[in-house]
Design a protein around this motif. Structure first.
Motif, mmCIF file in Angstrom:
data_model
loop_
_atom_site.group_PDB
_atom_site.id
_atom_site.type_symbol
_atom_site.label_atom_id
_atom_site.label_comp_id
_atom_site.label_asym_id
_atom_site.label_seq_id
_atom_site.Cartn_x
_atom_site.Cartn_y
_atom_site.Cartn_z
ATOM 1 N N PRO A 122 1.476 -5.180 17.799
ATOM 2 C CA PRO A 122 0.207 -5.735 18.738
ATOM 3 C C PRO A 122 -1.104 -5.023 19.077
ATOM 4 O O PRO A 122 -1.526 -5.397 19.088
ATOM 5 C CB PRO A 122 1.315 -6.009 20.228
ATOM 6 N N ALA A 123 -0.564 -3.759 18.861
ATOM 7 C CA ALA A 123 -1.635 -2.594 18.418
ATOM 8 C C ALA A 123 -2.621 -3.233 17.573
ATOM 9 O O ALA A 123 -3.478 -2.582 17.437
ATOM 10 C CB ALA A 123 -1.762 -1.496 19.725
ATOM 11 N N GLU A 124 -2.422 -3.347 16.693
ATOM 12 C CA GLU A 124 -3.570 -2.889 15.211
ATOM 13 C C GLU A 124 -4.442 -4.045 15.343
ATOM 14 O O GLU A 124 -4.556 -4.785 16.077
ATOM 15 C CB GLU A 124 -2.181 -3.941 14.116
ATOM 16 N N ASP A 125 -5.599 -3.274 15.084
ATOM 17 C CA ASP A 125 -6.888 -3.464 15.650
ATOM 18 C C ASP A 125 -7.015 -4.810 14.228
ATOM 19 O O ASP A 125 -6.653 -4.957 13.319
ATOM 20 C CB ASP A 125 -8.213 -2.414 14.185
ATOM 21 N N SER A 126 -7.545 -6.165 14.998
ATOM 22 C CA SER A 126 -7.675 -7.509 13.415
ATOM 23 C C SER A 126 -8.399 -7.212 13.125
ATOM 24 O O SER A 126 -8.442 -7.624 12.352
ATOM 25 C CB SER A 126 -8.439 -8.621 15.104
ATOM 26 N N THR A 127 -9.672 -6.711 13.263
ATOM 27 C CA THR A 127 -11.115 -6.128 12.193
ATOM 28 C C THR A 127 -10.438 -5.424 10.605
ATOM 29 O O THR A 127 -10.172 -6.228 9.777
ATOM 30 C CB THR A 127 -11.729 -5.764 12.682
ATOM 31 N N GLU A 128 -9.438 -4.602 11.218
ATOM 32 C CA GLU A 128 -8.605 -4.360 10.144
ATOM 33 C C GLU A 128 -7.618 -5.097 9.218
ATOM 34 O O GLU A 128 -7.764 -5.035 7.970
ATOM 35 C CB GLU A 128 -8.072 -2.679 10.302
ATOM 36 N N GLN A 129 -6.912 -5.540 10.201
ATOM 37 C CA GLN A 129 -6.447 -6.582 9.348
ATOM 38 C C GLN A 129 -6.297 -7.466 9.220
ATOM 39 O O GLN A 129 -6.548 -8.282 8.032
ATOM 40 C CB GLN A 129 -5.019 -6.935 10.966
ATOM 41 N N HIS A 130 -7.213 -7.832 8.841
ATOM 42 C CA HIS A 130 -8.135 -9.115 8.548
ATOM 43 C C HIS A 130 -9.385 -8.769 7.022
ATOM 44 O O HIS A 130 -9.008 -9.064 6.124
ATOM 45 C CB HIS A 130 -9.895 -9.833 9.643
ATOM 46 N N SER A 146 -0.367 -2.719 -5.951
ATOM 47 C CA SER A 146 -0.380 -1.156 -5.626
ATOM 48 C C SER A 146 -1.090 -0.908 -3.761
ATOM 49 O O SER A 146 -0.401 -0.029 -3.062
ATOM 50 C CB SER A 146 -1.180 -0.251 -6.776
ATOM 51 N N TYR A 147 -2.296 -1.551 -3.685
ATOM 52 C CA TYR A 147 -3.007 -1.600 -2.387
ATOM 53 C C TYR A 147 -2.156 -1.738 -1.720
ATOM 54 O O TYR A 147 -1.808 -1.674 -0.543
ATOM 55 C CB TYR A 147 -4.053 -2.528 -2.903
ATOM 56 N N PHE A 148 -1.000 -2.903 -1.789
ATOM 57 C CA PHE A 148 -0.361 -4.054 -0.543
ATOM 58 C C PHE A 148 0.213 -1.976 -0.523
ATOM 59 O O PHE A 148 0.611 -2.583 0.992
ATOM 60 C CB PHE A 148 -0.002 -5.114 -1.141
ATOM 61 N N LEU A 149 1.616 -2.369 -0.759
ATOM 62 C CA LEU A 149 2.640 -1.354 -0.719
ATOM 63 C C LEU A 149 1.712 0.323 0.107
ATOM 64 O O LEU A 149 2.390 0.618 0.856
ATOM 65 C CB LEU A 149 3.273 -0.817 -1.941
ATOM 66 N N THR A 150 1.026 0.649 -0.475
ATOM 67 C CA THR A 150 0.324 1.678 -0.065
ATOM 68 C C THR A 150 -0.241 1.638 1.192
ATOM 69 O O THR A 150 -0.050 2.421 2.404
ATOM 70 C CB THR A 150 -0.515 2.545 -1.133
ATOM 71 N N THR A 151 -1.058 0.583 1.625
ATOM 72 C CA THR A 151 -1.238 0.744 3.051
ATOM 73 C C THR A 151 -0.310 -0.039 3.649
ATOM 74 O O THR A 151 -0.560 0.185 4.987
ATOM 75 C CB THR A 151 -2.579 -0.749 3.229
ATOM 76 N N ILE A 152 1.010 -0.325 3.624
ATOM 77 C CA ILE A 152 1.739 -1.383 4.660
ATOM 78 C C ILE A 152 2.388 0.712 5.231
ATOM 79 O O ILE A 152 3.722 0.104 5.603
ATOM 80 C CB ILE A 152 2.180 -2.543 3.949
ATOM 81 N N TYR A 180 -0.570 -14.161 1.739
ATOM 82 C CA TYR A 180 0.496 -15.226 2.659
ATOM 83 C C TYR A 180 0.898 -14.354 4.117
ATOM 84 O O TYR A 180 1.401 -14.663 5.199
ATOM 85 C CB TYR A 180 1.265 -15.924 1.657
ATOM 86 N N ASP A 181 1.667 -13.026 3.312
ATOM 87 C CA ASP A 181 2.222 -12.036 4.701
ATOM 88 C C ASP A 181 1.120 -11.618 5.241
ATOM 89 O O ASP A 181 1.763 -11.337 6.500
ATOM 90 C CB ASP A 181 2.688 -11.337 3.430
ATOM 91 N N GLY A 182 0.006 -11.124 4.793
ATOM 92 C CA GLY A 182 -1.108 -10.617 5.644
ATOM 93 C C GLY A 182 -1.168 -11.987 6.318
ATOM 94 O O GLY A 182 -1.489 -10.633 8.243
#
Length: 252
Positions: A122-130, A146-152, A180-182
């Motif tokens: 819940p504390a994740e920054d919505s701007t970063e998430q989008h 690669s981007y997905f795995l390393t970022t998560i 979709y998962d994002g």
């Protein structure tokens, strides 16, 4: 291959095994029945349940109908729930947990749920998430994976070990579904979790990092009717032989 049809015409392929109350397993991002960590767990659970496994839209033998929205995944699951019959339980792994939570919050007839390490912050920054979702949409194939795995937060040595394997190639084949998962994650908030009234078991692994175990604890605390338990396992996973009896006992 049996299938159900969602309201927007998307065909959702599934398989069924075992006998007993219905239980639907929901895979994580980049996974589908032909590339899934849930195989052994499903086999073990068929002793107690009629186990349904399905390919989420855009993956495996299921089709897809743009534009995507989390509500479409709820409709996909609702079609399978209607087919499976009353008192359906759900098991979700990682971002598969988010599908289960969206569905339960939307009012699907869910008996009980077991969730392994739901990625809820819940504390994740919505701007970063989008920004993460936008970047995923710009990338394709191996670059997107690669981007997905390393970022998560998948450890770099694990990502390197995956490259070139059949598992990696399968993930690349459905890289277009990673946003979709994002979007599922971005649409989870405290209000949604408050609407999930089904009894829920939230699990984590003792071998996971603090961010994953912390998110599991947070999810359990925010859900109205949840319990939290840690099981012996590796990073972001618990052996099926350890997991199956705990899940079966709770869902029964």
């Amino acid at each position: 291959m049996p299938s159900v049809t969602a309201p927007d015409g998307t065909r959702i392929a599934y398989e069924r095994a075992g006998s007993g109350p219905p239980l639907i397993l929901i895979d994580a991002a980049g996974h589908f029945r032909a590339n899934s960590p849930l195989d052994e767990l499903a086999d073990l659970l068929t002793a107690d349940f009629t186990v349904y496994r399905y390919d989420r839209r855009g993956r495996g033998d299921s089709t897809d109908t743009p534009p995507y929205a989390p509500a479409r995944e709820v409709e996909d699951l609702a079609a399978l729930v209607d087919h499976a019959g009353p008192r359906v339980s759900l098991y979700g792994y990682s971002s598969g947990c988010l599908v289960a939570l969206h569905a339960a919050a939307a009012g699907l007839d869910v008996h009980r749920m077991a969730l392994l390490e739901p990625p809820i912050d819940p504390a994740e920054d919505s701007t970063e998430q989008h920004a993460f979702i936008i970047k995923l949409r710009e990338l394709t194939g191996e670059d997107a994976v690669s981007y997905f795995l390393t970022t998560i937060g998948v450890p770099p040595d694990m990502v390197d070990t995956m490259r070139g394997t059949p598992h990696w190639r399968a993930m690349v084949s459905v890289a277009h579904t990673l946003p979709y998962d994002g979007l599922l994650s971005a649409a989870v908030d405290a209000d949604l979790l408050a609407r999930v009234t089904a009894p829920t078991l939230v699990l984590d692994s003792t071998g996971s990092t603090d961010d994953l175990t912390g998110m599991a604890a947070t999810a359990a605390a925010m859900l109205p009717n949840a319990v939290h338990r840690s099981l012996a396992g590796e990073w972001h996973g618990v052996p099926a032989a350890t997991l199956a009896p705990v899940v079966a006992s709770f869902l029964r």
